[in-house]
Design an enzyme around this catalytic site. Structure first.
Site, short mmCIF file in Angstrom:
data_model
loop_
_atom_site.label_atom_id
_atom_site.label_comp_id
_atom_site.label_asym_id
_atom_site.label_seq_id
_atom_site.Cartn_x
_atom_site.Cartn_y
_atom_site.Cartn_z
CB SER A 1 -0.93 0.01 1.22
OG SER A 1 -1.79 -1.10 1.19
CG HIS B 1 -1.40 3.84 3.94
ND1 HIS B 1 -2.68 3.57 4.37
CD2 HIS B 1 -0.84 2.63 3.65
CE1 HIS B 1 -2.90 2.27 4.34
NE2 HIS B 1 -1.79 1.67 3.92
#
Length: 329
Positions: free
Chosen positions: A241, A298
């Site tokens: 991610s 992230h």
């Protein structure tokens, strides 16, 4: 990047900290209840390490909740322990930092050579094939989790234990690792959605540099940002991610008005609006510690994507100016 909690107190290593625990019976009892080294051994020896890890995590979360409700956490003794613990964490940050810098520098200079002067030059003829190659590597690691003979390898290089990094290469390996099919499928679907267009614009070399560097930097951010905020490092994370948010960030910077959807629902304002929303969400999650996502990774990947998009766009404008000057002459 999904994050599975693995909460426990870090065992003492220095002589001062050992003596500190010996002089305090309460903290010594806590240490005996949270033997992280034993937990790691159980993880490595289990035939199904992920289920065993979840079992250990649940026990340790319960212990942590009991500690948080204890008057011990507000005592001067506890504060002294935290000072020793935080100092040890900063020492552990040195090796990942050096690896991150060295890896990014090496990747930036070596990647163009590999795509120009080795058999990997075939990727320049078929740029989108690099996207499917990255997906294939993620799939290979995903299936490796299901092979008992490879579990020792996946546990060492495929998951980032932030307080006990066995090898700095884990910063890269964990970014190609997924344990559940849903995690793998969602990440690869999001990656493919933006990567196919982005690789055509950036070129194979630039895209590969962006992806690999953001994978390592996002892993480093998942360690460094919680440390700056004083959060516990007794957690583990894995998944692509962080690198995917970097790809999304770069795409959104270069194509801010591009139409995008969230679960097939169109987002007003386009890619840039959606990306800024995810940045706010990840920043809030990092500070407020929501759920079990690695928001710090992230956020780190997102910042890399914006920076690279800005750099590439600036470089492209300079090239356009040069061409105009040549035409004028």
């Amino acid at each position: 990047m999904y994050q599975s909690l693995r909460i426990f107190l870090k065992p003492t290593t220095s002589l001062a900290r050992k003596q500190f625990f010996q002089n305090n019976s309460i903290l010594n009892k806590i240490r005996q209840q949270t033997q992280s080294n034993q937990n790691v051994q159980l993880l490595k020896s289990s035939m199904n390490p992920w289920e065993r890890m979840n079992q250990i995590m649940n026990q340790q979360i319960k212990q942590l909740q009991e500690l948080q409700n204890s008057p011990l956490t507000n005592s001067s003794t506890w504060k002294s322990y935290n000072q020793y613990y935080n100092r040890s964490n900063w020492d552990k940050l040195k090796k990942p930092l050096l690896f991150t810098v060295a890896f990014c520098v090496g990747t930036t200079f070596a990647t163009p050579y590999l795509f120009d002067y080795t058999p990997m030059s075939i990727f320049k003829q078929y740029p989108q094939s690099i996207v499917w190659t990255i997906i294939g590597i993620n799939a290979l690691v995903f299936f490796s989790w299901r092979v008992p003979q490879l579990q020792k390898f996946t546990m060492q290089y495929g998951i980032l234990f932030k307080d006990n990094i066995q090898s700095p290469w884990t910063l890269l390996g964990s970014a190609f690792s997924h344990q559940s099919f849903a995690h793998f499928a969602i990440n690869m679907l999001c990656f493919q959605s933006f990567a196919v267009t982005l690789v055509a614009v950036l070129g194979v070399s630039n895209f590969t540099i962006l992806y690999l560097n953001s994978a390592v930097i996002s892993s480093f951010a998942s360690i460094a940002i919680p440390m700056l905020l004083g959060s516990s490092l007794s957690v583990a994370s894995l998944g692509a991610s962080g690198a995917i948010f970097s790809v999304f960030g770069c795409f959104s910077y270069l194509f801010p008005a591009s139409p995008v959807g969230l679960f097939f629902i169109p987002v007003p304002g386009g890619a840039w609006v959606l990306f800024l929303g995810t940045v706010i969400w990840n920043a809030a999650g990092t500070v407020l510690r929501w759920g079990t996502f690695d928001y710090a990774a992230h956020l780190g990947g997102s910042l890399v994507g914006i920076a690279y998009g800005y750099y590439f766009n600036k470089k492209r404008k300079e090239q356009i100016k040069r061409r105009r000057l040549i035409l004028d002459f």
